[in-house]
Scaffold this motif. Structure first.
Motif, PDB file in Angstrom:
ATOM      1  N   THR A 137      60.873-131.098  32.055  1.00 21.35           N
ATOM      2  CA  THR A 137      61.552-132.197  31.353  1.00 21.35           C
ATOM      3  C   THR A 137      62.488-131.706  30.249  1.00 21.35           C
ATOM      4  O   THR A 137      63.031-132.526  29.506  1.00 21.35           O
ATOM      5  CB  THR A 137      60.507-133.142  30.743  1.00 21.35           C
ATOM      6  N   SER A 138      62.671-130.375  30.154  1.00 21.20           N
ATOM      7  CA  SER A 138      63.458-129.833  29.035  1.00 21.20           C
ATOM      8  C   SER A 138      64.928-129.673  29.396  1.00 21.20           C
ATOM      9  O   SER A 138      65.467-128.573  29.406  1.00 21.20           O
ATOM     10  CB  SER A 138      62.866-128.494  28.587  1.00 21.20           C
ATOM     11  N   GLY A 139      65.579-130.766  29.700  1.00 22.73           N
ATOM     12  CA  GLY A 139      67.018-130.728  29.955  1.00 22.73           C
ATOM     13  C   GLY A 139      67.381-130.657  31.424  1.00 22.73           C
ATOM     14  O   GLY A 139      66.524-130.679  32.306  1.00 22.73           O
ATOM     15  N   LYS A 140      68.682-130.557  31.681  1.00 25.10           N
ATOM     16  CA  LYS A 140      69.208-130.506  33.048  1.00 25.10           C
ATOM     17  C   LYS A 140      68.803-129.200  33.732  1.00 25.10           C
ATOM     18  O   LYS A 140      68.946-128.120  33.168  1.00 25.10           O
ATOM     19  CB  LYS A 140      70.734-130.616  33.015  1.00 25.10           C
ATOM     20  N   LEU A 141      68.305-129.311  34.952  1.00 30.05           N
ATOM     21  CA  LEU A 141      67.866-128.142  35.698  1.00 30.05           C
ATOM     22  C   LEU A 141      69.065-127.403  36.299  1.00 30.05           C
ATOM     23  O   LEU A 141      70.068-128.021  36.649  1.00 30.05           O
ATOM     24  CB  LEU A 141      66.908-128.556  36.813  1.00 30.05           C
ATOM     25  N   VAL A 148      65.500-122.047  38.882  1.00 30.51           N
ATOM     26  CA  VAL A 148      64.547-123.100  38.511  1.00 30.51           C
ATOM     27  C   VAL A 148      63.121-122.558  38.561  1.00 30.51           C
ATOM     28  O   VAL A 148      62.338-122.704  37.615  1.00 30.51           O
ATOM     29  CB  VAL A 148      64.673-124.336  39.438  1.00 30.51           C
ATOM     30  N   ILE A 149      62.763-121.914  39.672  1.00 29.01           N
ATOM     31  CA  ILE A 149      61.399-121.407  39.840  1.00 29.01           C
ATOM     32  C   ILE A 149      61.110-120.261  38.880  1.00 29.01           C
ATOM     33  O   ILE A 149      59.986-120.120  38.381  1.00 29.01           O
ATOM     34  CB  ILE A 149      61.183-120.959  41.299  1.00 29.01           C
ATOM     35  N   SER A 150      62.128-119.451  38.574  1.00 25.93           N
ATOM     36  CA  SER A 150      61.945-118.308  37.684  1.00 25.93           C
ATOM     37  C   SER A 150      61.781-118.711  36.228  1.00 25.93           C
ATOM     38  O   SER A 150      61.085-118.032  35.465  1.00 25.93           O
ATOM     39  CB  SER A 150      63.123-117.345  37.804  1.00 25.93           C
ATOM     40  N   LYS A 151      62.405-119.811  35.827  1.00 24.10           N
ATOM     41  CA  LYS A 151      62.429-120.161  34.404  1.00 24.10           C
ATOM     42  C   LYS A 151      61.655-121.427  34.045  1.00 24.10           C
ATOM     43  O   LYS A 151      61.277-121.608  32.882  1.00 24.10           O
ATOM     44  CB  LYS A 151      63.887-120.311  33.943  1.00 24.10           C
ATOM     45  N   TYR A 152      61.435-122.300  35.014  1.00 25.13           N
ATOM     46  CA  TYR A 152      60.795-123.591  34.730  1.00 25.13           C
ATOM     47  C   TYR A 152      59.421-123.681  35.399  1.00 25.13           C
ATOM     48  O   TYR A 152      59.143-122.966  36.366  1.00 25.13           O
ATOM     49  CB  TYR A 152      61.689-124.745  35.216  1.00 25.13           C
ATOM     50  N   GLU A 153      58.591-124.587  34.902  1.00 29.34           N
ATOM     51  CA  GLU A 153      57.234-124.754  35.430  1.00 29.34           C
ATOM     52  C   GLU A 153      57.240-125.542  36.747  1.00 29.34           C
ATOM     53  O   GLU A 153      56.496-126.497  36.911  1.00 29.34           O
ATOM     54  CB  GLU A 153      56.349-125.458  34.408  1.00 29.34           C
ATOM     55  N   ALA A 154      58.051-125.115  37.677  1.00 30.16           N
ATOM     56  CA  ALA A 154      58.175-125.811  38.963  1.00 30.16           C
ATOM     57  C   ALA A 154      57.068-125.407  39.923  1.00 30.16           C
ATOM     58  O   ALA A 154      56.495-126.241  40.619  1.00 30.16           O
ATOM     59  CB  ALA A 154      59.542-125.529  39.587  1.00 30.16           C
TER      60      ALA A 154
END
Length: 230
Positions: A137-141, A148-154
């Protein structure tokens, strides 16, 4: 020195006389990774100097989210480490990780594993990770799925990371995880919630935030004093 090739570029690791391929679409070398590798080496080398590390007793390391292999390769020169198991979920990034290991003739030291960390078995002396700590939820992906997978909790949340650290660490094994300061309280909660201990913190100012390496341990008495490295 960087040499442009068909995809991405080649980064020279002069301290080890190694080089790795960096894929533009994937996660690049960041301050997080270099800081984490440097701190782990510092802890191990200080112990070796003090006689607390026996280089004849080889240890095993597990990296969660190895990316293209920069941290594992930087740690490959530690003689007290027998094997580094480098786990990477994404096929495209894993292919580059495997290529980088082979290019540097490190197949005997680093074992690449293409798998979700939740499916990994075994017990390890050390676990380290530069995890995907940004909330979804921390901004535009980003547009690239790898980023996305490397940096976000996806694919892996911070809470799941610490659950798996506890599950895969040997008793009295140690972990090294780097997070930004805005995820520090969450990390403390997950560490203590999984009945692990914090030994020290390494803090460095990076752009507009602090990066914090959490060095902890599974088992033993609750540590009443946390050493802070600035």
């Amino acid at each position: 020195m960087k040499k442009v090739i068909k995809v991405g570029y080649i980064e020279k690791l002069s301290s080890l006389d190694k080089e790795i391929r960096i894929e533009d679409a994937g996660i690049k070398i960041t301050e997080d990774s270099l800081m984490l590798a440097s701190f782990i080496k510092e802890i191990m080398n200080n112990r070796k100097k003090s006689g607390k590390n026996d280089v004849r007793t080889f240890k095993t390391m597990l990296e969660i989210g190895a990316g293209q292999g920069i941290i594992s390769i930087l740690l490959s020169g530690q003689e007290e480490i027998g094997k580094i198991y480098s786990v990477e979920l994404q096929q495209k990034v894993y292919n580059i990780l495997k290529e980088n290991i082979e290019k540097n003739l490190l197949e005997e030291k680093i074992v690449p594993i293409h798998e979700n960390i939740k499916n990994i078995k075994g017990e390890y002396d050390y676990i380290f990770s530069n995890p995907p700590y940004r909330k979804m939820t921390s901004g535009k992906l980003p547009d690239e799925e790898e980023e996305v997978i490397s940096k976000y909790e996806a694919a892996l949340t911070l809470e799941e990371l610490f659950q798996n650290v506890r599950r895969l660490l040997k008793n009295h094994g140690e972990f090294f995880i780097i997070v930004p300061n805005d995820r520090l309280n969450d990390s403390f909660s997950y560490i203590y919630g999984n009945r692990m201990n914090i030994l020290s913190l390494k803090i460095r100012k990076y752009r507009k935030k602090d990066l914090v390496i959490i060095h902890g341990k599974k088992g033993g008495k609750l540590n009443t004093e946390i050493k802070i490295y600035i």
